[in-house]
Enzyme design. Structure first.
Site, PDB file in Angstrom:
ATOM      1  N   GLU A  19       0.834  -1.204   0.000  1.00 35.70           N
ATOM      2  CA  GLU A  19       0.000   0.000   0.000  1.00 35.70           C
ATOM      3  C   GLU A  19       0.866   1.251   0.000  1.00 35.70           C
ATOM      4  O   GLU A  19       0.568   2.241  -0.666  1.00 35.70           O
ATOM      5  CB  GLU A  19      -0.917  -0.021   1.230  1.00 35.70           C
ATOM      6  N   THR A  38      -6.966   9.774  -5.275  1.00 35.51           N
ATOM      7  CA  THR A  38      -6.774   9.893  -3.831  1.00 35.51           C
ATOM      8  C   THR A  38      -6.036  11.180  -3.488  1.00 35.51           C
ATOM      9  O   THR A  38      -6.364  11.860  -2.500  1.00 35.51           O
ATOM     10  CB  THR A  38      -5.986   8.680  -3.293  1.00 35.51           C
TER      11      THR A  38
END
Length: 308
Positions: free
Chosen positions: A129, A182
């Protein structure tokens, strides 16, 4: 040659009350990662199905980054060939890179004889991630591996807790086919907030956790509020306010933004409610020119990563 395929589910991060530290695993939506030993000490991405925009370089792809971290911990560098099958789009707000990272950790652990526990795998998946998004958040990867509802307790990716879940809960998700990066959704967030707002959100989070342990549906519904992030991010999602009003009026327990969006989620109790809520969401989006997808998933503890 031994070959292993792991599946890891999509997730709803934040879940209204837990920005960056709370996540919920879904069922039936997710990524598959297949691995086999290649007889070298290098890891290779051989294919990415439904992910043409994702990096093939081992140093950049979240799956191979996860594998390398696990190899370094084990001091065992048996290289693998990796095939990735994306089950949903990147940038959907459903934890795309997290599902791949979780599936990679689960697959490599299996092919190596399971030297790590599920809880330990969360740390390695968080490194994937980090490679994909810049920071090792576990609000997506932890529920994707463990299943159910998971809350990070501190900044340490290995420090988290599984929370109890109310019975017979379902999520109805609508994914508008628009791009919300994001980075963009974070850039609109304010760096500071009023003390009253912070206090109110802390109260909602405490009430939310209490509702789970008390198994109190009314308290759960009252607590599922986001007064910090939603007012800013909801502006990026067409028809957000209209959808929220409609589903709550029809008896939904909660409505909010999944991750950084643009997907939105509704929580209902009882499967019979899912079709009703789906109908209202679709009716609203059919008045727009935006394509969309709808997903329905139970919310329960049996929803983590698996070997296929």
């Amino acid at each position: 040659m031994k070959k292993v395929t792991a599946f890891a589910p999509a997730t709803i991060a934040n879940f209204n009350v837990g920005f960056d530290f709370l996540g919920v695993a879904l069922q039936g939506i997710g990524d598959e990662v297949t691995m086999s030993f290649n007889g070298t000490d290098s890891n290779t991405i051989l294919s990415i199905e439904n992910g043409a925009d994702l990096p093939m370089e081992a140093a950049k792809n979240c799956c191979s980054v996860v594998v390398r971290c696990m190899q370094e911990e084990l001091q065992d560098f048996k290289g693998v060939d990796i095939h990735i099958k994306k089950g949903f789009a990147s940038g959907s707000g459903l934890g795309s890179s997290s599902a791949s990272s979780a599936a990679a950790a689960f697959a490599y652990n299996n092919i190596m004889g399971e030297p790590f526990t599920k809880n330990q795998l969360v740390y390695f998946a968080a490194q994937g991630e980090k490679a994909a998004c810049g920071s090792p958040h576990v609000d997506n990867v932890a529920p994707s591996i463990i299943g159910g509802m998971v809350m990070q307790k501190a900044s340490d990716p290995a420090d988290f807790i599984s929370l109890p879940i109310l019975p017979d809960l379902y999520a109805v998700l609508l994914y508008p086919q628009i791009m919300v990066k994001t980075s963009d959704s974070r850039s609109i967030l304010k760096e500071t907030m009023a003390v009253r707002t912070a206090s109110e959100q802390i109260g909602f989070m405490g009430s939310f956790v209490a509702s789970l342990y008390l198994q109190d549906v009314a308290l759960f519904k009252a607590a599922m509020q986001d007064v910090v992030i939603e007012p800013m991010r909801s502006m990026l999602i067409p028809k957000f306010a209209e959808m929220k009003t409609a589903v709550l009026d029809q008896g939904a327990l909660a409505f909010g933004i999944s991750g950084s969006g643009p997907s939105v989620f509704t929580v209902v109790q009882g499967k019979e409610m899912t079709e009703k809520i789906q109908h209202y969401l679709e009716a609203i989006y059919n008045t727009t020119d935006v394509d969309y997808k709808v997903y329905i998933s139970p919310i329960n503890a049996d929803s983590g990563a698996t070997i296929l």
